[in-house]
Design an enzyme around this catalytic site. Structure first.
Site, PDB file in Angstrom:
ATOM      1  N   ASP A 296       0.889  -1.165   0.000  1.00 34.18           N
ATOM      2  CA  ASP A 296       0.000   0.000   0.000  1.00 34.18           C
ATOM      3  C   ASP A 296       0.929   1.217   0.000  1.00 34.18           C
ATOM      4  O   ASP A 296       1.531   1.550   1.018  1.00 34.18           O
ATOM      5  CB  ASP A 296      -0.882  -0.066   1.263  1.00 34.18           C
ATOM      6  CG  ASP A 296      -1.702   1.198   1.491  1.00 34.18           C
ATOM      7  OD1 ASP A 296      -1.614   2.139   0.669  1.00 34.18           O
ATOM      8  OD2 ASP A 296      -2.425   1.238   2.516  1.00 34.18           O
TER       9      ASP A 296
ATOM     10  N   LYS B 233       2.834  11.102  -3.614  1.00 35.13           N
ATOM     11  CA  LYS B 233       1.748  10.413  -4.333  1.00 35.13           C
ATOM     12  C   LYS B 233       0.860  11.409  -5.076  1.00 35.13           C
ATOM     13  O   LYS B 233       0.311  11.108  -6.117  1.00 35.13           O
ATOM     14  CB  LYS B 233       0.923   9.598  -3.336  1.00 35.13           C
ATOM     15  CG  LYS B 233      -0.115   8.700  -3.974  1.00 35.13           C
ATOM     16  CD  LYS B 233      -0.669   7.746  -2.940  1.00 35.13           C
ATOM     17  CE  LYS B 233      -1.747   6.846  -3.477  1.00 35.13           C
ATOM     18  NZ  LYS B 233      -2.185   5.888  -2.449  1.00 35.13           N
TER      19      LYS B 233
ATOM     20  N   GLU C  17      -7.422   0.447  -4.313  1.00 32.44           N
ATOM     21  CA  GLU C  17      -7.403   0.355  -2.851  1.00 32.44           C
ATOM     22  C   GLU C  17      -8.731  -0.154  -2.272  1.00 32.44           C
ATOM     23  O   GLU C  17      -8.727  -1.050  -1.422  1.00 32.44           O
ATOM     24  CB  GLU C  17      -6.991   1.702  -2.247  1.00 32.44           C
ATOM     25  CG  GLU C  17      -5.492   1.934  -2.451  1.00 32.44           C
ATOM     26  CD  GLU C  17      -5.041   3.372  -2.380  1.00 32.44           C
ATOM     27  OE1 GLU C  17      -5.829   4.235  -1.954  1.00 32.44           O
ATOM     28  OE2 GLU C  17      -3.884   3.644  -2.768  1.00 32.44           O
TER      29      GLU C  17
END
Ligand code: AMP
Length: 519
Positions: A16, A78, A155
């Site tokens: 993740d 990100k 996700e």
């Protein structure tokens, strides 16, 4: 071709890669996903990279180092994924968002290897709402870090997978509300036996815990300025400290009604009371944005609140009581309070990595026969988070507009084939401009790039046929193939102007990265 976990192929893990925190998990022999600690003994590694005079730090140590030297550190990279303009320059080297993300991946990989042996392959998660360029950047970051990226998984799909499998949840439709550090997604997923089918998804890649922090930063800085006529936001170092205090205060307000936050700058010391009510008041509009998206997604999925079996919160920011209250108010049902919101995404990615490995190799020696049989049956189906469209000139209005080819929320993989005819004798070229989004105005969409079909032979009369296939693969990545139909051969596949690194640039970045050490 069974391989031992420590063998040549190494482990397949789930990562993740978060805006604020990154996590790595693998599945144990029984098929259970397990998070692996980093060198600091923690399961969550801050996604912060700091460049010191002697090397590169990632995680907790980087965070501390960055406070003293914010101009030599990167936070929240990100948010820059897929942004061709963003570059970070330090010590004569230039880093892309992919390169910085690769340093984070390298750190979580190398730390986990101490516990579980060599890691070669990984599934990396992305927000469901990531577009093609952001997905490509994530895959490239994995390759630069020396990983074979088995898949990119959404996700919320990963969360649903971990949640659904861990609890043998009954069949039905769930809403996954995913509010992390930097991104927000809402996804409606149906579990039907061993299938996890996404019905609809939407989100905002620029909305997350960081925005709530920013509200606290501004609130505290305003209080400080009012008292001392000085603004700590003007100094990068003072601002970096303020961000840390603000995030801390925000987290405390998830547990308590009020807290005190010290702020110091230019020799002045302030100590400010901050209440949960005050915090919620300054961030009300952010929450309202998530409400709007949630309601829209349900509508797109064709599901009502009463038709939902479960509301699953995921992402660290769902710990905020205001989020829980909102979800309960909207859904009229208690929110699953027992979800480990920090861990499910990495766990689901690990399960998905095991599933991918089983498909590729037939068996995994690190899994028991029972676990392999159980995981081997699972299937996930995702949807396109964005429509794919072509810019065309409208014959009626003579204006350019977006002609949607694959609508949003179409099951993946998906493709559509169109046949075009050349309009002039001897025409050798057709230009196709592809976008993501469904707004009619071309400028209101995300530009993907241009397919220049240039391989048509000279001397053909008008009316030659060119067959173009536009597709989304299972990962939500775009592919386009143009075929000279009369000759029956593929003449173009390369999308020019596409954001991101070329294959040779990825290979070169990977080579340079393999020489770098990360602590
Ligand atoms: P994630 O990307 O899912 O790891 O989520 C990280 C985000 O969750 C960061 O913005 C954190 O500040 C936020 N977060 C973590 N714990 C809490 C908490 N107790 N209350 C509010 N926000 C939190």
């Amino acid at each position: 071709m069974g391989k031992s976990p420590q063998g040549e192929e190494g482990r397949a893990v789930g990562i993740d890669l978060g805006t604020t925190l990154s996590k790595l998990a693998y599945v144990d022999t029984s098929g259970k996903p397990v998070l692996v600690p980093n060198a600091e003994g923690e399961l969550l590694t801050p996604s912060v990279v700091a460049f010191t005079k002697t090397g590169v730090l990632v995680g907790r140590d980087a965070q501390r180092e960055a406070l003293g030297n914010p101009s030599r550190a990167v936070w929240h990279v990100k948010r820059q994924m897929g942004n061709p303009k963003w570059r970070f320059k330090v010590d004569g080297e230039t880093y892309t968002p992919e390169g910085i993300s690769a340093l984070i991946l390298k750190k979580v990989k190398q730390d986990a290897e101490v516990h579980i042996g060599p890691i070669r392959r990984a599934v990396i998660t992305v927000p469901a709402y990531f577009d093609d360029a952001r997905r490509k950047a994530t895959e490239d970051a994995g390759a630069i870090a020396g990983l074979e990226v088995l898949d990119i998984v959404n996700e919320p799909t990963a969360s649903a997978l971990a949640y659904g499998l861990a609890r043998s949840v009954e069949d039905g439709v769930s809403l996954v509300y995913d509010l992390g550090g930097g991104t927000f997604d809402v996804t409606v997923i149906e579990k039907r036996g061993n299938e996890f089918i996404t019905l609809a998804t939407d989100g905002d890649v620029q909305l997350g815990g960081k925005d709530w922090d920013e509200r606290v930063v501004n609130l505290l800085a305003d209080k400080f300025r009012k008292e001392f006529s000085e603004d700590p936001r003007e100094d990068p170092q003072a601002l970096a400290y303020l961000w840390v205090s603000a995030e801390d205060a925000k987290k405390t307000l998830s547990r308590r009604d009020s807290t005190k936050v010290p702020v110091s700058y230019k020799g002045h010391w302030g100590n400010y009371d901050l209440t949960r009510d005050e915090f919620q008041a300054v961030s009300e509009d952010l929450l309202a944005m998530t409400q709007l998206t949630t309601e829209m997604v349900l509508e797109e999925a064709g599901v009502t609140w009463s038709g939902l079996a479960k509301v699953i919160p995921t992402g660290g920011s769902t710990r905020m009581p205001a989020v829980q209250k909102l979800l309960e108010k909207m859904s009229g049902k208690p929110v699953q309070a027992d979800v480990p919101v920090d861990e499910t995404v990495a766990q689901g990615a690990a399960i998905h990595a095991a599933i991918c490995s089983l498909r590729g190799e037939g068996r995994m020696t690190e899994l028991s026969a029972e676990a392999a049989a159980r995981l081997g049956k699972i299937r996930t189906v995702d949807v396109s988070a964005h429509a794919m469209g072509l810019i065309i000139k409208d014959n009626r209005t003579l204006q350019y507009r977006n002609d949607v080819l694959i609508p949003k929320n179409t099951r993946l993989p998906s493709s559509i084939t169109k046949t075009y005819q050349t309009s002039n004798d001897g025409q050798q070229k057709i230009i196709l401009q592809v976008v993501q989004g469904d707004a009619p105005d071309p400028a209101a969409n995300i530009t993907v790039g241009t397919l220049e079909v240039t391989g048509l032979p000279a001397g053909r009369p008008a009316g030659a046929h060119v067959k173009v296939t536009y597709s989304y693969d299972r990962k939500g990545r775009i592919h386009i193939t143009a075929e000279d139909q009369d000759a029956g051969k593929v003449i173009a596949t390369e999308i020019t102007g596409r954001a991101g690194l070329r294959a040779d640039e990825v290979a070169e970045a990977a080579r340079r990265m393999s020489l770098k050490s990360v602590e």
